[in-house]
Write a protein that holds these residues in place. Structure first.
Motif, PDB file in Angstrom:
ATOM      1  N   MET A   1       0.841  -1.192   0.000  1.00 51.22           N
ATOM      2  CA  MET A   1       0.000   0.000   0.000  1.00 51.22           C
ATOM      3  C   MET A   1       0.878   1.244   0.000  1.00 51.22           C
ATOM      4  N   THR A   2       0.512   2.254  -0.736  1.00 49.43           N
ATOM      5  CA  THR A   2       1.278   3.477  -0.790  1.00 49.43           C
ATOM      6  C   THR A   2       0.402   4.656  -0.440  1.00 49.43           C
ATOM      7  N   ALA A   3       1.038   5.741  -0.054  1.00 50.15           N
ATOM      8  CA  ALA A   3       0.297   6.968   0.209  1.00 50.15           C
ATOM      9  C   ALA A   3       0.087   7.705  -1.098  1.00 50.15           C
ATOM     10  N   ALA A   4      -1.077   8.293  -1.261  1.00 49.52           N
ATOM     11  CA  ALA A   4      -1.406   8.965  -2.508  1.00 49.52           C
ATOM     12  C   ALA A   4      -0.919  10.404  -2.497  1.00 49.52           C
ATOM     13  N   GLY A   5      -0.489  10.883  -3.642  1.00 56.48           N
ATOM     14  CA  GLY A   5      -0.187  12.287  -3.801  1.00 56.48           C
ATOM     15  C   GLY A   5      -1.382  13.002  -4.398  1.00 56.48           C
ATOM     16  N   VAL A   6      -1.281  14.321  -4.495  1.00 61.16           N
ATOM     17  CA  VAL A   6      -2.427  15.105  -4.924  1.00 61.16           C
ATOM     18  C   VAL A   6      -2.840  14.793  -6.355  1.00 61.16           C
ATOM     19  N   ASP A   7      -1.912  14.330  -7.188  1.00 61.98           N
ATOM     20  CA  ASP A   7      -2.229  14.071  -8.584  1.00 61.98           C
ATOM     21  C   ASP A   7      -2.438  12.586  -8.894  1.00 61.98           C
ATOM     22  N   ASP A   8      -2.417  11.723  -7.887  1.00 63.35           N
ATOM     23  CA  ASP A   8      -2.444  10.290  -8.141  1.00 63.35           C
ATOM     24  C   ASP A   8      -3.827   9.754  -8.487  1.00 63.35           C
ATOM     25  N   LEU A   9      -4.842  10.249  -7.839  1.00 60.44           N
ATOM     26  CA  LEU A   9      -6.196   9.748  -8.040  1.00 60.44           C
ATOM     27  C   LEU A   9      -7.103  10.907  -8.424  1.00 60.44           C
ATOM     28  N   VAL A  10      -7.355  11.038  -9.715  1.00 64.76           N
ATOM     29  CA  VAL A  10      -8.165  12.147 -10.227  1.00 64.76           C
ATOM     30  C   VAL A  10      -9.203  11.605 -11.197  1.00 64.76           C
ATOM     31  N   LEU A  11     -10.453  11.992 -10.980  1.00 57.82           N
ATOM     32  CA  LEU A  11     -11.547  11.606 -11.858  1.00 57.82           C
ATOM     33  C   LEU A  11     -12.188  12.871 -12.402  1.00 57.82           C
ATOM     34  N   ALA A  39      -3.420   3.421   1.136  1.00 58.01           N
ATOM     35  CA  ALA A  39      -3.824   3.332   2.537  1.00 58.01           C
ATOM     36  C   ALA A  39      -4.279   4.683   3.062  1.00 58.01           C
ATOM     37  N   ALA A  40      -3.849   5.761   2.419  1.00 62.26           N
ATOM     38  CA  ALA A  40      -4.217   7.115   2.818  1.00 62.26           C
ATOM     39  C   ALA A  40      -4.072   8.010   1.595  1.00 62.26           C
ATOM     40  N   LEU A  77     -15.671   5.401   0.353  1.00 62.96           N
ATOM     41  CA  LEU A  77     -14.266   5.016   0.267  1.00 62.96           C
ATOM     42  C   LEU A  77     -13.521   5.336   1.552  1.00 62.96           C
ATOM     43  N   GLY A  78     -12.439   4.590   1.793  1.00 62.25           N
ATOM     44  CA  GLY A  78     -11.596   4.893   2.926  1.00 62.25           C
ATOM     45  C   GLY A  78     -10.844   6.202   2.769  1.00 62.25           C
ATOM     46  N   LEU A  79     -10.483   6.553   1.547  1.00 57.92           N
ATOM     47  CA  LEU A  79      -9.735   7.791   1.322  1.00 57.92           C
ATOM     48  C   LEU A  79     -10.634   9.013   1.462  1.00 57.92           C
ATOM     49  N   LEU A  80     -10.010  10.145   1.789  1.00 61.05           N
ATOM     50  CA  LEU A  80     -10.711  11.416   1.734  1.00 61.05           C
ATOM     51  C   LEU A  80     -10.974  11.753   0.270  1.00 61.05           C
ATOM     52  N   ALA A 177      -4.794  15.080   4.483  1.00 61.03           N
ATOM     53  CA  ALA A 177      -5.272  13.709   4.290  1.00 61.03           C
ATOM     54  C   ALA A 177      -4.150  12.690   4.353  1.00 61.03           C
ATOM     55  N   ALA A 178      -2.910  13.114   4.079  1.00 64.36           N
ATOM     56  CA  ALA A 178      -1.798  12.172   4.000  1.00 64.36           C
ATOM     57  C   ALA A 178      -1.560  11.443   5.314  1.00 64.36           C
ATOM     58  N   GLY A 179      -1.907  12.082   6.427  1.00 61.36           N
ATOM     59  CA  GLY A 179      -1.647  11.459   7.722  1.00 61.36           C
ATOM     60  C   GLY A 179      -2.839  10.764   8.336  1.00 61.36           C
ATOM     61  N   ILE A 180      -3.919  10.632   7.585  1.00 56.58           N
ATOM     62  CA  ILE A 180      -5.146  10.030   8.113  1.00 56.58           C
ATOM     63  C   ILE A 180      -5.342   8.648   7.496  1.00 56.58           C
ATOM     64  N   THR A 181      -5.475   7.632   8.330  1.00 58.43           N
ATOM     65  CA  THR A 181      -5.674   6.269   7.840  1.00 58.43           C
ATOM     66  C   THR A 181      -7.068   6.131   7.240  1.00 58.43           C
ATOM     67  N   GLY A 182      -7.125   5.533   6.067  1.00 57.83           N
ATOM     68  CA  GLY A 182      -8.380   5.446   5.347  1.00 57.83           C
ATOM     69  C   GLY A 182      -9.499   4.756   6.101  1.00 57.83           C
TER      70      GLY A 182
END
Length: 221
Positions: A1-11, A39-40, A77-80, A177-182
């Motif tokens: 599991m990796t932490a997401a960056g601001v540009d990683d998940l965009v719809l 994971a976050a 979703l677990g993510l913000l 959001a980076a420090g919050i567990t999903g």
């Protein structure tokens, strides 16, 4: 599991287009990515556009059901999740915007419940508008399709902030959001959603269970 960056998940969703199987798959696909690899972090949904007259001509109850389930999956979703609204937003764009955790409107944006036939579309956007606010402006938007401008949407509680450029706000949200567990975020979100329907006596057990879980995790670490 990796932490997401601001540009990683965009719809990106164009609300001027009717819901299609491809639209459903786009939402489910990014949910798969979020659940399988992160994971976050932050999932960002950019929305704009309002359906043209006749937009429901190819819709069916079956496709609408699949769409609502896909939107609900993103909502849980677990993510913000952050929604960014640009211009007029209706149809699929409005559905997804109202399902995100944090909502940003670019100056000039408006929320529009689209009309189908002789009345507004009775999808779950009406449900979310009712749960998230109860101003006269929201009622007019839901019942008459009257556009809700960004300032009134903020006053009604369905938009968090209006900006000229969304990037700085998104970067700030992503950092938080980076420090919050999903999984933990999803639990807090559900507790908040349940609060609108449950009495204190009904809710306290779930909150105490979440407190116990948090204390156990802290002790284990």
């Amino acid at each position: 599991m990796t932490a997401a960056g601001v540009d990683d998940l965009v719809l990106r969703i164009d609300g001027s287009e009717p819901v299609t199987p491809a639209t459903v798959e786009a939402v489910l696909g990014i949910c798969d990515r979020a659940e399988d690899g992160y994971a976050a972090g932050l999932l960002t949904v950019h929305v704009s556009g309002v359906p043209a007259p006749g937009w429901t001509s190819d819709l069916s109850v079956g496709l609408t059901t699949k769409w609502e389930r896909a939107v609900r999956r993103l909502e849980r979703l677990g993510l913000l999740t952050a929604g960014v609204a640009t211009g007029d937003c209706g149809g699929a764009a409005l559905d997804l915007l109202l399902a995100t955790d944090v909502r940003i409107a670019v100056a000039g944006a408006r929320l529009v419940v689209p009309v189908s036939g002789d009345a507004t579309w009775p999808g779950m956007a009406l449900y979310r508008l009712a749960r998230q606010g109860a101003t006269a402006g929201l009622r007019r938007a839901a019942l008459l399709g009257t556009p809700l401008d960004a300032a009134r949407a903020v006053a009604a509680g369905v938009i968090d902030v209006v900006v000229d450029r969304p990037e700085p706000a998104l970067a700030e949200i992503a950092a938080a959001a980076a420090g919050i567990t999903g999984t933990e975020l999803a639990i807090r979100r559900q507790l908040m959603l349940d609060a609108a329907e449950h009495s204190f006596e009904e809710a306290v057990g779930s909150h105490l269970a979440a407190c116990d879980r948090t204390l156990r995790r802290a002790a284990a670490s």
